[in-house]
Design a protein around this motif. Structure first.
Motif, mmCIF file in Angstrom:
data_model
loop_
_atom_site.group_PDB
_atom_site.id
_atom_site.type_symbol
_atom_site.label_atom_id
_atom_site.label_comp_id
_atom_site.label_asym_id
_atom_site.label_seq_id
_atom_site.Cartn_x
_atom_site.Cartn_y
_atom_site.Cartn_z
ATOM 1 N N SER A 28 72.896 39.127 58.456
ATOM 2 C CA SER A 28 71.583 39.188 59.129
ATOM 3 C C SER A 28 71.177 40.870 59.240
ATOM 4 O O SER A 28 70.061 41.053 59.527
ATOM 5 C CB SER A 28 71.645 38.375 60.306
ATOM 6 O OG SER A 28 72.697 39.112 61.213
ATOM 7 N N GLU A 29 71.852 41.754 59.255
ATOM 8 C CA GLU A 29 71.634 43.213 59.419
ATOM 9 C C GLU A 29 71.336 43.936 58.272
ATOM 10 O O GLU A 29 70.743 45.016 58.225
ATOM 11 C CB GLU A 29 72.962 43.797 60.268
ATOM 12 C CG GLU A 29 73.255 43.310 61.677
ATOM 13 C CD GLU A 29 74.424 44.003 62.223
ATOM 14 O OE1 GLU A 29 74.740 45.110 61.882
ATOM 15 O OE2 GLU A 29 74.939 43.405 63.147
ATOM 16 N N GLY A 47 80.313 40.246 56.417
ATOM 17 C CA GLY A 47 80.983 39.158 57.233
ATOM 18 C C GLY A 47 81.206 39.556 58.624
ATOM 19 O O GLY A 47 80.656 40.646 59.101
ATOM 20 N N SER A 48 81.835 38.836 59.444
ATOM 21 C CA SER A 48 81.951 39.004 60.728
ATOM 22 C C SER A 48 83.527 39.819 61.191
ATOM 23 O O SER A 48 84.317 39.737 60.103
ATOM 24 C CB SER A 48 81.682 37.690 61.691
ATOM 25 O OG SER A 48 82.487 36.938 61.357
ATOM 26 N N GLY A 49 83.648 40.031 62.273
ATOM 27 C CA GLY A 49 85.009 40.627 62.683
ATOM 28 C C GLY A 49 84.959 42.161 62.526
ATOM 29 O O GLY A 49 84.055 42.705 62.276
ATOM 30 N N GLU A 50 86.327 42.595 62.756
ATOM 31 C CA GLU A 50 86.460 44.109 62.852
ATOM 32 C C GLU A 50 86.237 44.646 61.373
ATOM 33 O O GLU A 50 86.945 44.070 60.325
ATOM 34 C CB GLU A 50 87.843 44.492 63.124
ATOM 35 C CG GLU A 50 87.783 46.016 63.415
ATOM 36 C CD GLU A 50 89.279 46.409 64.086
ATOM 37 O OE1 GLU A 50 89.906 47.497 63.548
ATOM 38 O OE2 GLU A 50 89.784 45.320 64.623
ATOM 39 N N PRO A 55 77.465 41.752 59.550
ATOM 40 C CA PRO A 55 76.867 40.394 59.342
ATOM 41 C C PRO A 55 75.489 40.519 58.493
ATOM 42 O O PRO A 55 74.805 41.457 58.385
ATOM 43 C CB PRO A 55 76.246 40.201 60.701
ATOM 44 C CG PRO A 55 77.032 40.901 61.634
ATOM 45 C CD PRO A 55 77.438 42.163 61.020
ATOM 46 N N GLY A 102 83.264 44.168 59.812
ATOM 47 C CA GLY A 102 82.415 43.261 59.328
ATOM 48 C C GLY A 102 80.847 43.702 59.362
ATOM 49 O O GLY A 102 80.751 44.316 60.409
#
Length: 123
Positions: free
Chosen positions: A104-105, A95-98, A102, A100
């Motif tokens: 896509s990586e 996910g995104s955020g601290e 992504p 996290g």
């Protein structure tokens, strides 16, 4: 005739690329099941219980190494998918955020384990 030969060769290559989930060479080991931390996590993660049928693990390429995404397909759960490295160290969560990572990586995601009675559809 060339198209038929090409199609046959392509099918043979695809069949040869398929691997048994327990025979997924990774992290310098012959099999994913050779990693002690992985075996222990699977016992915890995919053990008995009503949610076991929803569990799965993906391997992915991440920052020059392998990463393992412990996920589920539970239709009524609020879940956090944890990501681990080859040594069993938690890298973060999907996910995104601290903290996290992504999606896509995490490249070339491959299913390497699922519950025996899996309710997940991997298409």
């Amino acid at each position: 005739m060339k198209k038929l030969l090409f199609l046959s060769l392509l099918i043979l290559l695809m069949l040869g690329a398929c691997q048994d989930e327990d025979r997924f060479p990774v992290c310098g080991n012959d099999e994913i099941s050779d990693l002690p931390w992985f075996k222990e996590k699977i016992k915890e993660f995919g053990g008995e219980g009503e949610f076991a049928q929803y569990q799965y693990v993906l391997a992915a390429d991440y920052q020059g190494g392998k990463a393992f995404i412990f996920g589920n397909c539970c239709p009524f759960c609020l879940s956090v998918f944890l990501v681990y490295d080859c040594n069993g160290n938690e890298l973060g969560y999907l996910g995104s955020g601290e903290g996290g990572i992504p999606s896509s990586e995490l490249m070339n995601q491959t299913l390497i384990w699922k519950a025996e009675n899996s309710a997940c559809n991997f298409g």
